[in-house]
Design a protein around this motif. Structure first.
Motif, PDB file in Angstrom:
ATOM      1  N   VAL A 202     -13.215 -15.590 -19.176  1.00 43.68           N
ATOM      2  CA  VAL A 202     -12.469 -16.590 -19.974  1.00 43.68           C
ATOM      3  C   VAL A 202     -11.709 -15.851 -21.082  1.00 43.68           C
ATOM      4  O   VAL A 202     -12.300 -15.130 -21.879  1.00 43.68           O
ATOM      5  CB  VAL A 202     -13.419 -17.635 -20.585  1.00 43.68           C
ATOM      6  N   TYR A 203     -10.392 -15.990 -21.072  1.00 42.75           N
ATOM      7  CA  TYR A 203      -9.544 -15.349 -22.093  1.00 42.75           C
ATOM      8  C   TYR A 203      -9.217 -16.397 -23.180  1.00 42.75           C
ATOM      9  O   TYR A 203      -8.632 -17.450 -22.878  1.00 42.75           O
ATOM     10  CB  TYR A 203      -8.249 -14.837 -21.482  1.00 42.75           C
ATOM     11  N   VAL A 204      -9.589 -16.092 -24.424  1.00 39.95           N
ATOM     12  CA  VAL A 204      -9.307 -16.986 -25.571  1.00 39.95           C
ATOM     13  C   VAL A 204      -8.451 -16.215 -26.585  1.00 39.95           C
ATOM     14  O   VAL A 204      -8.975 -15.408 -27.355  1.00 39.95           O
ATOM     15  CB  VAL A 204     -10.606 -17.469 -26.236  1.00 39.95           C
ATOM     16  N   PRO A 205      -7.133 -16.385 -26.549  1.00 43.29           N
ATOM     17  CA  PRO A 205      -6.267 -15.635 -27.491  1.00 43.29           C
ATOM     18  C   PRO A 205      -6.443 -16.137 -28.935  1.00 43.29           C
ATOM     19  O   PRO A 205      -6.840 -17.265 -29.180  1.00 43.29           O
ATOM     20  CB  PRO A 205      -4.864 -15.909 -26.965  1.00 43.29           C
ATOM     21  N   THR A 206      -6.107 -15.276 -29.884  1.00 44.06           N
ATOM     22  CA  THR A 206      -6.175 -15.582 -31.325  1.00 44.06           C
ATOM     23  C   THR A 206      -4.769 -15.373 -31.925  1.00 44.06           C
ATOM     24  O   THR A 206      -4.099 -14.407 -31.585  1.00 44.06           O
ATOM     25  CB  THR A 206      -7.186 -14.670 -32.012  1.00 44.06           C
ATOM     26  N   PRO A 207      -4.293 -16.206 -32.854  1.00 44.84           N
ATOM     27  CA  PRO A 207      -5.059 -17.244 -33.570  1.00 44.84           C
ATOM     28  C   PRO A 207      -5.033 -18.611 -32.894  1.00 44.84           C
ATOM     29  O   PRO A 207      -5.972 -19.375 -32.996  1.00 44.84           O
ATOM     30  CB  PRO A 207      -4.404 -17.306 -34.930  1.00 44.84           C
ATOM     31  N   ALA A 208      -3.890 -18.927 -32.233  1.00 40.18           N
ATOM     32  CA  ALA A 208      -3.794 -20.282 -31.690  1.00 40.18           C
ATOM     33  C   ALA A 208      -4.608 -20.320 -30.385  1.00 40.18           C
ATOM     34  O   ALA A 208      -4.418 -19.486 -29.514  1.00 40.18           O
ATOM     35  CB  ALA A 208      -2.362 -20.637 -31.413  1.00 40.18           C
ATOM     36  N   PRO A 209      -5.482 -21.294 -30.304  1.00 37.09           N
ATOM     37  CA  PRO A 209      -6.292 -21.361 -29.096  1.00 37.09           C
ATOM     38  C   PRO A 209      -5.511 -21.955 -27.928  1.00 37.09           C
ATOM     39  O   PRO A 209      -5.233 -23.163 -27.940  1.00 37.09           O
ATOM     40  CB  PRO A 209      -7.449 -22.252 -29.486  1.00 37.09           C
ATOM     41  N   PRO A 210      -5.067 -21.111 -26.991  1.00 38.87           N
ATOM     42  CA  PRO A 210      -4.351 -21.638 -25.827  1.00 38.87           C
ATOM     43  C   PRO A 210      -5.343 -22.319 -24.862  1.00 38.87           C
ATOM     44  O   PRO A 210      -6.547 -22.258 -25.066  1.00 38.87           O
ATOM     45  CB  PRO A 210      -3.758 -20.387 -25.201  1.00 38.87           C
TER      46      PRO A 210
END
Length: 358
Positions: A202-210
């Motif tokens: 699971v890829y969770v980019p920062t800062p905006a949670p896509p």
């Protein structure tokens, strides 16, 4: 009319041979024809002859026979009838198959010159001894053919020798060779190992949670399970005794092997090796093991396996699986092995050997 002691012995021997005895190997009755040579300088010394015989093999090495032979003799001053009555012991010094039996003959009996039944003329009966060399060949379950040479010595005032060359055909009956059938163990289930799928990432980019993106790769295709060595024993292939002819069940088992081999994606070579037990003559077993390996190879080629990828060899009894103590051990050593030599990536080569086709 006089009856010699040798003729009486001949009649008693014939009666004992025809008596029922389950311990005897088999009994026979035959008719024979050929020529006799009275060993003189007279051109008429060679005469046609006809005879008969009744006998039994007590076992595969020893036998008994009572026989009679009728011919003419010519000593340069006229023809005369001659009759031989003979009781013999036969000896086979070799461990040959039941279908072919060579033998040495040693016998004693009587020779009558002249016709005691005609009521006219004179006749004489003399003791005689016989040695011979010949063989019998079985023709199916009931018939056989024979070929033999004999030397007869007739005792009289002047000892006379006579050569005989005879061929015969006859009827046999009695005990048949035992066939031991060893049941093959039930084949184990085919196990195909499927690797567990890798963990989800699971890829969770920062800062905006896509949005969460879940990658689930498709499972890798299951490899084809091919044994490194396939052992086809006598019970699986059902070869006839002393032959390399496959039964329908044996051909079906080899066709299943061919179906698995076609799944290999990559080049491979097959080495097919025939093995026998220690029973029988070594030269015959070497030939038989090679013929059985070639019989398996032919079925694979007929099923679509390229002949250029197959090599066959026969090793006789040089590489036994078990020490031969019982007949079951001998049956386990009679086998055909298939070695698969490949570097294909979709093939798992197991080290476990099995006596059945996976």
């Amino acid at each position: 009319m006089r009856v010699s002691l040798a003729v009486l012995s001949f009649a008693l021997a014939a009666g004992s041979l025809m008596a029922s005895d389950d311990k005897k190997d088999f009994r026979w009755m035959q008719v024979q024809g050929g020529i006799t040579d009275h060993r003189t300088n007279n051109p008429g010394a060679q005469q046609p002859a006809i005879g008969f015989g009744m006998g039994t093999w007590v076992d595969k090495h020893w036998g008994l026979e009572a026989s009679g032979l009728f011919t003419h003799v010519n000593y340069g001053y006229g023809n005369s009838k001659e009759a031989h009555a003979l009781a013999s012991v036969l000896f086979n010094p070799f461990n040959t198959p039941a279908t072919f039996r060579p033998f040495l003959r040693l016998g004693a009996g009587s020779t009558t010159i002249g016709s005691p039944l005609s009521g006219t003329g004179s006749h004489t009966t003399r003791l005689s001894g016989t040695v011979g060399l010949g063989f019998q060949v079985l023709l199916g379950d009931q018939f056989f053919a024979s070929l033999e040479g004999r030397l007869v010595q007739i005792e009289s005032k002047v000892t006379r020798k006579e050569g005989q060359a005879l061929a015969g055909i006859g009827l046999r009956w009695g005990k048949k060779p035992r066939v031991v059938v060893v049941q093959a163990p039930a084949p184990p289930p085919v196990v195909i190992e499927t690797p567990a799928p890798p963990p989800q990432i699971v890829y969770v980019p920062t800062p905006a949670p896509p949005p969460v993106v879940v990658y689930t790769p498709a499972p890798a295709p299951a490899p084809v399970v091919i044994p490194k060595k396939i052992i086809l024993d006598e019970a699986t292939l059902h070869f006839a005794n002393g032959k390399a002819i496959l039964s329908p069940e044996g051909r079906e088992a080899i066709n299943k092997v061919a179906e698995n081999l076609k799944e290999i994606k990559g080049p491979y070579n097959l080495v097919i090796t025939g093995h026998t037990s220690k029973v029988g003559k070594e030269s015959f077993n070497l030939w038989l093991s090679k013929q059985r390996a070639e019989a398996v190879a032919k079925v694979l080629v007929d099923a679509g396996i390229p002949a250029s990828d197959i090599r066959t060899e026969g090793l006789s009894s040089s590489q036994p699986r078990l020490k031969e103590v019982t007949k079951a051990d001998q049956a386990m050593n009679r086998r055909v092995e298939i070695d698969i030599q490949t570097k294909a990536e979709n093939v798992v080569l197991h080290q476990k050997q099995t006596a059945t086709v996976e």
